[in-house]
Each structure stands twice: as structure tokens, then as C-alpha cells.
Design a protein around this motif. Sequence first.
Motif, PDB file in Angstrom:
ATOM      1  N   THR A 118      11.161   3.874   8.675  1.00 18.10           N
ATOM      2  CA  THR A 118      11.267   2.928   7.566  1.00 18.10           C
ATOM      3  C   THR A 118      10.668   1.571   7.940  1.00 18.10           C
ATOM      4  O   THR A 118      10.097   0.884   7.089  1.00 18.10           O
ATOM      5  CB  THR A 118      12.725   2.757   7.120  1.00 18.10           C
ATOM      6  OG1 THR A 118      13.523   2.314   8.230  1.00 18.10           O
ATOM      7  CG2 THR A 118      13.293   4.069   6.603  1.00 18.10           C
ATOM      8  N   ASP A 119      10.794   1.192   9.213  1.00 14.63           N
ATOM      9  CA  ASP A 119      10.143  -0.044   9.656  1.00 14.63           C
ATOM     10  C   ASP A 119       8.621   0.101   9.627  1.00 14.63           C
ATOM     11  O   ASP A 119       7.903  -0.822   9.223  1.00 14.63           O
ATOM     12  CB  ASP A 119      10.585  -0.404  11.080  1.00 14.63           C
ATOM     13  CG  ASP A 119      12.008  -0.933  11.133  1.00 14.63           C
ATOM     14  OD1 ASP A 119      12.566  -1.247  10.066  1.00 14.63           O
ATOM     15  OD2 ASP A 119      12.568  -1.009  12.244  1.00 14.63           O
ATOM     16  N   GLY A 125       2.451  -2.019   5.251  1.00 11.35           N
ATOM     17  CA  GLY A 125       2.168  -2.685   3.993  1.00 11.35           C
ATOM     18  C   GLY A 125       2.730  -2.020   2.753  1.00 11.35           C
ATOM     19  O   GLY A 125       2.572  -2.525   1.645  1.00 11.35           O
ATOM     20  N   TRP A 126       3.394  -0.878   2.914  1.00  8.89           N
ATOM     21  CA  TRP A 126       3.973  -0.172   1.779  1.00  8.89           C
ATOM     22  C   TRP A 126       5.269  -0.846   1.316  1.00  8.89           C
ATOM     23  O   TRP A 126       5.961  -1.480   2.111  1.00  8.89           O
ATOM     24  CB  TRP A 126       4.281   1.274   2.155  1.00  8.89           C
ATOM     25  CG  TRP A 126       3.096   2.131   2.421  1.00  8.89           C
ATOM     26  CD1 TRP A 126       2.455   2.293   3.620  1.00  8.89           C
ATOM     27  CD2 TRP A 126       2.405   2.952   1.475  1.00  8.89           C
ATOM     28  NE1 TRP A 126       1.407   3.166   3.481  1.00  8.89           N
ATOM     29  CE2 TRP A 126       1.348   3.595   2.176  1.00  8.89           C
ATOM     30  CE3 TRP A 126       2.569   3.218   0.125  1.00  8.89           C
ATOM     31  CZ2 TRP A 126       0.471   4.476   1.558  1.00  8.89           C
ATOM     32  CZ3 TRP A 126       1.697   4.096  -0.497  1.00  8.89           C
ATOM     33  CH2 TRP A 126       0.661   4.712   0.212  1.00  8.89           C
ATOM     34  N   GLY A 130      12.984   4.133  -0.654  1.00  6.07           N
ATOM     35  CA  GLY A 130      14.221   4.848  -0.356  1.00  6.07           C
ATOM     36  C   GLY A 130      13.962   6.076   0.503  1.00  6.07           C
ATOM     37  O   GLY A 130      12.874   6.271   1.051  1.00  6.07           O
ATOM     38  N   GLY A 131      14.992   6.910   0.587  1.00  3.83           N
ATOM     39  CA  GLY A 131      14.900   8.131   1.369  1.00  3.83           C
ATOM     40  C   GLY A 131      15.549   9.288   0.631  1.00  3.83           C
ATOM     41  O   GLY A 131      16.554   9.112  -0.065  1.00  3.83           O
ATOM     42  N   VAL A 132      14.963  10.471   0.774  1.00  8.00           N
ATOM     43  CA  VAL A 132      15.480  11.682   0.142  1.00  8.00           C
ATOM     44  C   VAL A 132      15.849  12.675   1.237  1.00  8.00           C
ATOM     45  O   VAL A 132      14.975  13.102   2.003  1.00  8.00           O
ATOM     46  CB  VAL A 132      14.437  12.305  -0.803  1.00  8.00           C
ATOM     47  CG1 VAL A 132      15.000  13.560  -1.466  1.00  8.00           C
ATOM     48  CG2 VAL A 132      13.987  11.301  -1.847  1.00  8.00           C
ATOM     49  N   TRP A 156      10.173   7.453   1.279  1.00 12.50           N
ATOM     50  CA  TRP A 156       9.123   7.296   0.282  1.00 12.50           C
ATOM     51  C   TRP A 156       8.907   5.831  -0.047  1.00 12.50           C
ATOM     52  O   TRP A 156       9.806   5.003   0.062  1.00 12.50           O
ATOM     53  CB  TRP A 156       9.388   8.156  -0.944  1.00 12.50           C
ATOM     54  CG  TRP A 156      10.427   7.682  -1.913  1.00 12.50           C
ATOM     55  CD1 TRP A 156      11.770   7.718  -1.755  1.00 12.50           C
ATOM     56  CD2 TRP A 156      10.197   7.134  -3.211  1.00 12.50           C
ATOM     57  NE1 TRP A 156      12.405   7.223  -2.867  1.00 12.50           N
ATOM     58  CE2 TRP A 156      11.460   6.864  -3.780  1.00 12.50           C
ATOM     59  CE3 TRP A 156       9.049   6.852  -3.958  1.00 12.50           C
ATOM     60  CZ2 TRP A 156      11.600   6.315  -5.058  1.00 12.50           C
ATOM     61  CZ3 TRP A 156       9.191   6.307  -5.225  1.00 12.50           C
ATOM     62  CH2 TRP A 156      10.454   6.055  -5.755  1.00 12.50           C
ATOM     63  N   ALA A 157       7.669   5.528  -0.419  1.00 16.90           N
ATOM     64  CA  ALA A 157       7.251   4.144  -0.626  1.00 16.90           C
ATOM     65  C   ALA A 157       6.118   4.132  -1.639  1.00 16.90           C
ATOM     66  O   ALA A 157       5.588   5.172  -2.024  1.00 16.90           O
ATOM     67  CB  ALA A 157       6.802   3.531   0.701  1.00 16.90           C
ATOM     68  N   SER A 158       5.737   2.937  -2.070  1.00 16.03           N
ATOM     69  CA  SER A 158       4.686   2.829  -3.086  1.00 16.03           C
ATOM     70  C   SER A 158       3.729   1.689  -2.749  1.00 16.03           C
ATOM     71  O   SER A 158       4.051   0.777  -1.990  1.00 16.03           O
ATOM     72  CB  SER A 158       5.288   2.614  -4.471  1.00 16.03           C
ATOM     73  OG  SER A 158       5.936   1.357  -4.537  1.00 16.03           O
ATOM     74  N   LYS A 159       2.564   1.766  -3.340  1.00 19.98           N
ATOM     75  CA  LYS A 159       1.575   0.691  -3.260  1.00 19.98           C
ATOM     76  C   LYS A 159       1.670  -0.094  -4.554  1.00 19.98           C
ATOM     77  O   LYS A 159       1.064   0.252  -5.564  1.00 19.98           O
ATOM     78  CB  LYS A 159       0.171   1.264  -3.061  1.00 19.98           C
ATOM     79  CG  LYS A 159      -0.920   0.213  -2.908  1.00 19.98           C
ATOM     80  CD  LYS A 159      -2.259   0.862  -2.603  1.00 19.98           C
ATOM     81  CE  LYS A 159      -3.363  -0.171  -2.446  1.00 19.98           C
ATOM     82  NZ  LYS A 159      -4.661   0.459  -2.062  1.00 19.98           N
TER      83      LYS A 159
END
Length: 243
Positions: A118-119, A125-126, A130-132, A156-159
Motif C-alpha cells: 500500500t505504501d 503516484g497512484w 482500498g483492499g479486497v 486497488w488504486a486509481s489514476k
Amino acid sequence: MSEWHPDMPLEYRNQIVHGEALEVLLRLPADSVDGVLTDPPYSSGGLMRSDRMGASTSKYCITERTTMKTFHGFSGDNRDQRSYEYWCALWLGQCLRVTRPGGVLCMFTDWRQLPVSTDAIQAGGWGWRGGVPWDKTEACRPQQGRFANQCEYVVWASKGGVDANDGKCLPGIIRVYGHPSEKEHIAQKPLGVLRQLLALWRPGSVILDPFAGFGSTAVACVEEGHRFIGIEQEVGWAERARE
């Protein structure tokens, strides 16, 4: 499927590229994929650095004992935690560059590497979303006198902002039993897990997997109506993924 070169239109080709992930990512055009779904080598399998320095076939040998199969190993799985985080931040930063705005990243990890994962996505840069948990159900490793490590995790992350994906509401946990006998790669994820994760993207999306392995992400993409770009540094696994 031929090797990628700068003049090849990525958006129209399903392909497995043989090469080291970061090296190939540096050659891909910016904003050329819709998202990333990947399962990097965890550099895990023990509590101490000495444990992690073992071969992948010995660290994850529970599968071999339960199926009587002989699995081929994979490289890149022996980093200590600090170098693992730094390495992940490098390739995750390149994944961000090649993903279009609004695109999404899904990255597998285990409980040992969950904090640094997560770090790393944030260092790359994302925007961390959260996490699933992936609940392995009966396929988890039993531990006498201790809680079973029944889950792996998808960070999971987003741009930027996340696409609404036609308003779909997705579950916060994935429950899939992956029988060890179905594995060809020692770290292979079940197609049922990958197919559920692909619901994040609209059909026809281009999905990047920098650590293609046996090619399960590519297979799931084809089944769900997506296109894919896979990168795999082990020539044997790249050939199997193409098959």
C-alpha cells in the motif's frame, strides 16, 4: 503473437512480451492501457530475510506436496522488504504513466507484504482506494494452534477519479476455491478470482499485466471480452502464456 515494438498499435493487439517488466514498461507509450491487473513476485514465504532467500519451489512447496506435481520456479522473489517496496514503487510509477486517466490498478499481495504494497502504490503516484480480500476457503493453509492464513489481498488504486463502469456495484470480498491440482504455475491465481476483478473495467478495455507468469490474466481477459498486454521475463513462462 510477436514481440512488441514502438510502431505496433498496442490497443489492437493481444500479446505476451518477453522481457523484464521495468525495462519493457519504459518503452510503452503513455496513456496506452485502461488498467493494470497483476500478481508480482511477493518476496515472501517466511518471517525472516533468510526465509525469503529460498527458492520459490521450496518456499511455496505446500502446493507440490498436496498435488504431487513438480513445479518450475520463478525469479525475482528474493528481495528484502525495503528493496521490495522500492522496486515496486519503480514499476508502479511506470504503470501509472502508461495508464490513461481514470484507469485502475489491482495488485495481489499477501499479509506479509500488505503494508509495504500500500505504501508502494502511493509512492508510485497512484491514489490508493482500498483492499479486497481473496478468501481461499478450503484451499487455505492450515496451521495447528494458529489462525489459518486464509486470505490473500488485492490492493486497488486509481489514476485520478475512478470510472463508474456503468454503475456496477462490486463486492468487497472475493470467495473462490482454487484447487491446487488446477495449477501449472506455483503462484497461479484462479481464473474465478481474476474474472471477478475484471468487472472493474468495461468490456473491450486494454489490461496490462507486467508479471504474466502462466498467462492466467490474459486468459481471463479473453473470457471477459477484454484485450491484454502481458510482460514476462522468464522465456519458458512467456512461451507457455502465448500457448
